[in-house]
Enzyme design. Structure first.
Site, mmCIF file in Angstrom:
data_model
loop_
_atom_site.group_PDB
_atom_site.id
_atom_site.type_symbol
_atom_site.label_atom_id
_atom_site.label_comp_id
_atom_site.label_asym_id
_atom_site.label_seq_id
_atom_site.Cartn_x
_atom_site.Cartn_y
_atom_site.Cartn_z
ATOM 1 N N GLN A 60 2.167 -2.372 5.967
ATOM 2 C CA GLN A 60 2.393 -0.663 6.695
ATOM 3 C C GLN A 60 2.917 -0.673 7.921
ATOM 4 O OE1 GLN A 60 -0.605 1.879 5.163
ATOM 5 N NE2 GLN A 60 0.396 2.507 3.285
ATOM 6 N N PHE A 61 2.471 -1.749 8.847
ATOM 7 C CA PHE A 61 2.553 -1.963 10.288
ATOM 8 C C PHE A 61 2.749 -3.603 10.516
ATOM 9 C CE2 PHE A 61 1.020 2.344 10.233
ATOM 10 C CZ PHE A 61 1.920 2.993 11.059
ATOM 11 N N ALA A 62 3.525 -3.900 11.265
ATOM 12 C CA ALA A 62 3.831 -5.154 11.417
ATOM 13 C C ALA A 62 2.453 -5.833 12.202
ATOM 14 C CB ALA A 62 5.083 -5.749 12.314
ATOM 15 N N LEU B 125 -6.049 -1.842 -0.524
ATOM 16 C CA LEU B 125 -5.901 -2.057 0.863
ATOM 17 C C LEU B 125 -6.248 -3.490 1.393
ATOM 18 C CD1 LEU B 125 -6.979 0.436 3.371
ATOM 19 C CD2 LEU B 125 -6.756 -1.840 3.906
ATOM 20 N N PHE C 292 -0.144 -5.662 11.040
ATOM 21 C CA PHE C 292 -1.356 -6.091 9.848
ATOM 22 C C PHE C 292 -0.808 -7.584 9.632
ATOM 23 C CE2 PHE C 292 -1.684 -1.255 8.848
ATOM 24 C CZ PHE C 292 -2.098 -1.006 10.281
ATOM 25 N N HIS D 296 -0.998 -0.894 16.377
ATOM 26 C CA HIS D 296 -0.031 -0.254 15.421
ATOM 27 C C HIS D 296 1.532 -0.144 16.063
ATOM 28 C CE1 HIS D 296 -3.039 1.853 13.019
ATOM 29 N NE2 HIS D 296 -2.085 1.879 12.126
ATOM 30 N N GLU E 238 -4.371 -6.924 3.171
ATOM 31 C CA GLU E 238 -2.959 -7.474 3.393
ATOM 32 C C GLU E 238 -3.209 -9.123 2.861
ATOM 33 O OE1 GLU E 238 -4.642 -5.492 5.510
ATOM 34 O OE2 GLU E 238 -3.056 -3.821 5.184
ATOM 35 N N GLU F 66 0.733 -1.275 0.014
ATOM 36 C CA GLU F 66 -0.020 0.062 -0.034
ATOM 37 C C GLU F 66 0.777 1.286 0.019
ATOM 38 O OE1 GLU F 66 -2.480 -0.679 3.417
ATOM 39 O OE2 GLU F 66 -2.840 -2.612 2.473
#
Ligand SMILES: Cc1ncc(C[n+]2csc(CCOP(=O)(O)OP(=O)(O)O)c2C)c(N)n1
Lengths: 330, 321
Positions: free
Chosen positions: B83-85, B59, B87, B130, B61, B30
């Site tokens: 974008q963040f682990a 969007l 996810f 997050h 995962e 993303e």
């Protein structure tokens, strides 16, 4: 659906409140008073207000998308509690545990946002199921952005809602961007088309027109309340700000952005319309703004004066104790 | 020759060099195009390599991780960004059940040479969904190579190796380190996966730590009257326990600090490896320090409370004597 003048003034007041509150949040964030990141709702005020005004207090709102604060405000959370939560203070709605992305308030039937975009829709279907089981005629309204509709979780929620014919209204706030990815690259003509295979009533509307949102969501809620099942509404808006504060928006065409700002500002448009129609006078507006300004300043004071949480409280609320069989309650 | 660059610049260089070196390398996720990634990690790459090689995704995962698996089996080398682990969990089946197991269940017929790039860690007040450190989740499933980065030098060398490795690699930079600076060689280099590095030699106690906890442990060590040996595991799975065991053989004491939660975290695993296999090297019980067993709260006061502080690390080191 005729909207009386008192209701119209209420719509405008709520939108102005969100706008003023968020302007203040922006400044407080820039001054370094608010930790983390901040997503603001510029352009979404009409859809937030229209939708929440169509709801009863005991209907659930399950917040999604990334435009959150306006929805919390529209659902009735006091500004001071929202602001203190953004500050991570003890007086915040979630006592500083949750922050901007997780404001929730069960007493006001507000189900907090899932920071993983698109994880709120299945719980919303569950909330509707719980209401049905309890024999109420309450409904669940759940919001999501255009970006979030790409997740399987969103589609699964549609399958489940229609499978059990539950009282849910899916509102897709299509602001045309998921951070830098344009929704025009997604294939449906309207994102409400995602309701078609499930045979759900679906409609795409101009979400920058608060009255249009109010009418459409009211109809969808009415159907849900009467046992006629779920609906999908696409509320088309413009994102009149960055994705989050600090996003330079290099991916966005500046001229188009300026055009949108001139055409699709729900607050400005409605203010002008009500002034032109004589529903409000400049004087009444000034009074309204003054009261809002005061309320916003009080919210800031409240947040600033609220103490930091006691570090020891970090370990509370992970579990509800005692566990079953350990005394109390068993 | 070396030069000083930031951690995020080191990552962008690694990505750029590998895209340049190997036409099979493709980067997707993303907002990796003009936006340049949430932390600036992909800045300029779309401009340089075009839409075939650097691609935005919708969007989802599940789509990102699942496609990476198929693409890798099909013969290209995807670097797939979350974008963040945190996810990783939104692609749970792909991350926990599919990707790490395909090479095994195929009896070795399939290989999945993909890299998942996923910023992890707490410290920016971003809240419970997050801010997690997920290397204990991922390391728990055999089949993943789990790599973290502590310095710009690590970040560049290890990311290049991750992309070249034939296994699925979960690469975890720490978002709080993005702007930290460090020396990086001018010439091209890679670092071996599966090897721990002794970053500071000492005689009295072995402290094992990575990412932000490594920097805090270093600060703690500088403040103590003890001669601390600092070991950076670099790869959590498979874990190079030999280097840690050798160090403990020398020092007789072990402290493990990590940002995973203490309950079922990596700290316990590392300590257990030494206790079980090198018990007689130890002069006393090891100490493990991690995030207390709570989700990461937003309030900065609460957030710093649950993360191991320099003070807590100091006290932990002192407690083993
Ligand atoms: C599952 C998941 N993936 C990625 C993100 C990172 N992220 C946060 S907001 C966002 C874009 C959301 O776009 P949209 O759903 O259209 O909502 P909008 O921001 O436009 O209101 C992304 C990718 C996230 N929070 N959760």
């Amino acid at each position: 659906m005729a909207i009386d003048e008192e209701t119209s003034r209420g719509f405008l007041r709520e939108m102005l409140r969100i706008r003023a509150f968020e302007d203040e949040i922006k400044t407080r964030f820039q001054e370094g008073e608010i930790p983390g990141f901040v997503h603001l709702d510029y352009g979404h005020e009409g859809t937030h207000v229209g939708m929440s005004q169509a709801m009863r207090d005991d209907d659930w709102l399950a917040v999604g998308g990334a435009r959150l604060v306006g929805q919390y405000v529209a659902k009735g959370v006091p500004l001071g509690e929202v602001m203190a939560e953004l500050y991570g203070k003890r007086g915040g709605s979630n006592k500083g545990y949750g922050g901007q992305m997780h404001v929730s308030d069960v007493d006001r039937k507000l189900y907090g946002h899932a920071a993983t975009i698109g994880s709120g829709q299945n719980p919303a279907v569950g909330l509707a199921f719980a209401e049905e089981m309890k024999g109420t005629d309450n409904v669940a309204v759940t919001t999501i952005g255009d970006g979030g509709t790409s997740r399987g979780s969103f589609h699964t929620a549609l399958v489940f809602a229609s499978y059990w014919d539950l009282p849910v209204v899916f509102v897709i706030e299509n602001n045309q961007w998921a951070i830098s990815t344009p929704s025009s690259a997604l294939s449906p003509d309207n994102l409400s088309d995602y309701g078609i295979p499930h045979k759900m009533p679906n409609e795409s509307i101009d979400g920058s027109d608060v009255e249009r949102v109010y009418e459409t969501v009211s109809e969808a809620i009415e159907r849900a309340r009467n046992g006629e099942g779920p609906s999908v509404v696409e509320s088309r808006v413009a994102r009149l700000g960055p994705h989050f504060e600090g996003d330079k928006q290099t991916y966005r065409d500046e001229t188009e952005f300026e055009e949108e700002r001139a055409l699709k500002d729900p607050v400005e448009n409605y203010r002008e319309r009500l002034l032109a129609d004589g529903v409000v006078t400049e004087e009444e507006l000034d009074d309204m703004l003054e009261a809002i300004h005061e309320e916003v300043q009080e919210a800031v004071e409240f947040a600033r004066d609220s103490p930091d949480p006691d570090p020891e409280t970090a370990y509370e609320n992970v579990y509800r104790t005692p566990l079953y069989g350990q005394g109390e309650g068993s | 020759m070396t030069r000083e660059i930031t951690y995020i610049e080191a990552i962008a260089e690694a990505l750029g060099e590998e895209l340049e070196r190997d036409d099979d390398v493709v980067l997707f996720g993303e907002d990796v195009e003009e936006f340049g990634g949430n932390f600036g990690e992909t800045a300029g790459l779309h401009e340089r390599f075009g839409s075939d090689r650097v691609r935005n995704t919708p969007l989802s995962e599940i789509g990102i991780a699942g496609m990476a698996l198929g693409a890798a089996v099909g013969g290209i080398r995807p670097v797939a960004e979350l974008q963040f682990a945190d996810f990783a969990a939104t692609a749970g089946d792909e991350v926990f059940n599919q990707i790490p197991k395909q090479p095994y269940v195929s009896g070795g017929r399939l290989s999945a040479p993909l890299t998942i790039f996923a910023p992890s860690g707490a410290g920016i007040g971003a809240g419970a969904q997050h801010s997690q450190s997920v290397h204990s989740w991922i390391g728990n499933v055999p089949g993943w190579v789990v790599v973290t980065a502590t310095t710009p030098y690590d970040a560049k060398g290890l990311l290049k190796s991750s992309i070249r490795d034939d296994n699925p690699v979960f690469f975890l930079p720490h978002k709080m380190l993005s702007e930290t600076k460090g020396e990086v060689p001018d010439e091209e280099y890679t670092l071996p996966l599966g090897e721990s590095a002794v970053e500071r030699e000492g005689e009295d106690v072995t402290v094992v730590a990575t990412q932000v906890m490594f920097h805090r442990a270093k600060e703690a060590a500088a403040d103590l009257d003890l001669d601390v040996e600092l070991v950076n595991p670099r790869t959590f799975a498979p874990l190079d326990t030999d280097t840690i065991a050798e160090s403990v053989e020398k020092t007789g004491h072990l402290v493990v600090v990590d940002e995973t939660v203490e309950r079922y975290g990596t700290q316990g695993y590392i300590a257990n490896e030494i206790v079980e296999n090198n018990f007689f090297s130890l002069d006393g019980p090891p100490k493990t320090i991690g995030v207390k067993d709570v989700p990461i709260p937003v309030s900065p006061v609460l957030e710093q409370e649950v993360l191991p502080s320099v003070e807590r690390i100091k006290a932990g080191i002192e407690s083993v004597f």
